[in-house]
Design a protein around this motif. Structure first.
Motif, PDB file in Angstrom:
ATOM      1  N   ASP A 211     -12.246 107.488  95.101  1.00 26.82           N
ATOM      2  CA  ASP A 211     -11.822 106.088  95.268  1.00 26.82           C
ATOM      3  C   ASP A 211     -11.874 105.671  96.730  1.00 26.82           C
ATOM      4  N   TRP A 212     -11.419 106.550  97.615  1.00 28.15           N
ATOM      5  CA  TRP A 212     -11.460 106.228  99.040  1.00 28.15           C
ATOM      6  C   TRP A 212     -12.890 106.164  99.544  1.00 28.15           C
ATOM      7  N   LEU A 213     -13.708 107.112  99.147  1.00 22.63           N
ATOM      8  CA  LEU A 213     -15.080 107.158  99.640  1.00 22.63           C
ATOM      9  C   LEU A 213     -15.886 105.944  99.176  1.00 22.63           C
ATOM     10  N   GLN A 214     -15.603 105.464  97.991  1.00 21.42           N
ATOM     11  CA  GLN A 214     -16.307 104.288  97.477  1.00 21.42           C
ATOM     12  C   GLN A 214     -15.870 103.001  98.176  1.00 21.42           C
ATOM     13  N   ASN A 215     -14.676 103.009  98.714  1.00 22.47           N
ATOM     14  CA  ASN A 215     -14.146 101.800  99.359  1.00 22.47           C
ATOM     15  C   ASN A 215     -14.140 101.897 100.878  1.00 22.47           C
ATOM     16  N   SER A 216     -14.709 102.949 101.407  1.00 26.40           N
ATOM     17  CA  SER A 216     -14.745 103.147 102.851  1.00 26.40           C
ATOM     18  C   SER A 216     -15.713 102.180 103.524  1.00 26.40           C
ATOM     19  N   ASP A 217     -15.288 101.582 104.621  1.00 23.74           N
ATOM     20  CA  ASP A 217     -16.205 100.787 105.436  1.00 23.74           C
ATOM     21  C   ASP A 217     -17.115 101.700 106.244  1.00 23.74           C
ATOM     22  N   GLN A 218     -16.592 102.855 106.633  1.00 21.47           N
ATOM     23  CA  GLN A 218     -17.393 103.838 107.354  1.00 21.47           C
ATOM     24  C   GLN A 218     -16.707 105.189 107.280  1.00 21.47           C
ATOM     25  N   ASN A 219     -17.445 106.206 106.846  1.00 22.26           N
ATOM     26  CA  ASN A 219     -16.940 107.572 106.937  1.00 22.26           C
ATOM     27  C   ASN A 219     -17.151 108.068 108.366  1.00 22.26           C
ATOM     28  N   ILE A 220     -16.189 108.826 108.861  1.00 21.69           N
ATOM     29  CA  ILE A 220     -16.278 109.311 110.239  1.00 21.69           C
ATOM     30  C   ILE A 220     -16.055 110.819 110.263  1.00 21.69           C
ATOM     31  N   ILE A 221     -16.608 111.433 111.300  1.00 23.18           N
ATOM     32  CA  ILE A 221     -16.527 112.885 111.408  1.00 23.18           C
ATOM     33  C   ILE A 221     -16.253 113.269 112.856  1.00 23.18           C
ATOM     34  N   ILE A 222     -15.510 114.341 113.034  1.00 22.53           N
ATOM     35  CA  ILE A 222     -15.313 114.939 114.344  1.00 22.53           C
ATOM     36  C   ILE A 222     -16.263 116.125 114.435  1.00 22.53           C
ATOM     37  N   PRO A 223     -17.276 116.086 115.278  1.00 20.53           N
ATOM     38  CA  PRO A 223     -18.249 117.190 115.339  1.00 20.53           C
ATOM     39  C   PRO A 223     -17.575 118.511 115.691  1.00 20.53           C
ATOM     40  N   MET A 224     -17.986 119.567 115.002  1.00 18.95           N
ATOM     41  CA  MET A 224     -17.440 120.907 115.223  1.00 18.95           C
ATOM     42  C   MET A 224     -18.495 121.787 115.894  1.00 18.95           C
TER      43      MET A 224
END
Length: 278
Positions: free
Chosen positions: A239-252
């Motif tokens: 549900d969150w992923l479908q309504n996300s304006d942008q997914n974000i990531i912290i590079p590892m």
């Protein structure tokens, strides 16, 4: 035994003394500490520590009863440090205090406090670009407490907890948050309710997720922003992923692909604060 002492607030307080660990109030307090169901039923929770009680009062919480151990803290200190209007004041012996206290460093005071509702309807913003921290289904009290400490340190405008697994007044949450549970606007609801709330208030949804993600430093968090964190084990629901304006990531740069949720939230929240000039 009942003592009568003159208050600095110009009223006479009736101060009772509890000396037995078998006292009904002592048993009630132990139930409130141990059972979420009892906290919800009564609308009361247990709070330990001078700083925590002061923060609760500053946050608008009503203290119903204040228990204090005179071997640790004096009545004069009690009167100077706490607002005592409409508060029942009870002295307890050290044996009773040690039975009730979760830790030995709470400085001799324990309070019974009226809980709040924490609905989304209670949330209001004083700015058109609020910064909101959202946590979906957090399970570990230590993580929840750490998230609340981050929210306080960064002065976020609200914390929203979706599908909560524990009530907010779990003693372990209060303790790990060092009282920050009382310093921010906090609301709970279902994932669907919180998504609707964010969209109604035109708050962009940034989901911490591995798929279809953008490096967090490349995103603009100066607009009305919600940082959404999932569990370390399963991440966010669809549900969150479908309504996300942008997914974000912290590079590892290491061997693993995730960090503790409270650490990740702190990195993202303080990047948003940096962009906003704080």
């Amino acid at each position: 035994m009942i003592n009568y002492k003159k208050s600095y607030f110009y009223f006479v307080m009736e101060t009772k003394l509890i000396s037995s660990v078998q006292n009904p109030l002592v048993k009630k307090i132990l139930q409130l500490k141990e059972k979420s169901r009892e906290r919800k039923r009564s609308g009361i929770f247990v709070l330990e520590g001078r700083r925590e009680i002061q923060l609760a009062q500053k946050g608008g919480y009503q203290i119903k009863t204040l228990l204090f151990c005179e071997e640790i803290i004096s009545i004069d200190q009690i009167e100077k440090e706490f607002e005592l209007a409409n508060v029942e004041l009870i002295a307890i012996t050290k044996a009773v205090y040690e039975k009730l206290a979760h830790r030995g460093t709470t400085e001799g005071v324990i309070a019974l406090v009226d809980s709040k509702s924490h609905t989304l309807d209670d949330i209001s913003f004083s700015t058109s670009t609020p910064l909101v921290l959202v946590a979906e289904a957090p399970e570990k009290p230590g993580n929840i407490g750490a998230l609340l400490r981050t929210a306080d340190a960064a002065a976020v405008d609200a914390v929203l907890i979706a599908n909560p697994k524990s009530d907010l007044y779990n003693p372990n949450i209060i303790r790990s948050s060092v009282g920050c549970v009382f310093t921010k606007q906090i609301a709970m609801g279902t994932t669907e309710q919180i998504i609707d709330f964010l969209k109604t208030n035109q708050i962009k949804i940034y989901c911490a997720a591995l798929t279809a993600s953008k490096n967090y430093v490349e995103c603009d968090f100066t607009c009305a922003t919600a940082m959404v964190m999932g569990t370390e084990a399963t991440g966010l629901t669809e549900d969150w992923l479908q309504n996300s304006d942008q997914n974000i990531i912290i590079p590892m740069q290491g061997e693993i692909d995730s960090m503790n949720v409270s650490v990740s939230a702190a990195i993202l929240i303080f990047e948003a604060k940096r962009q906003r000039g704080f």
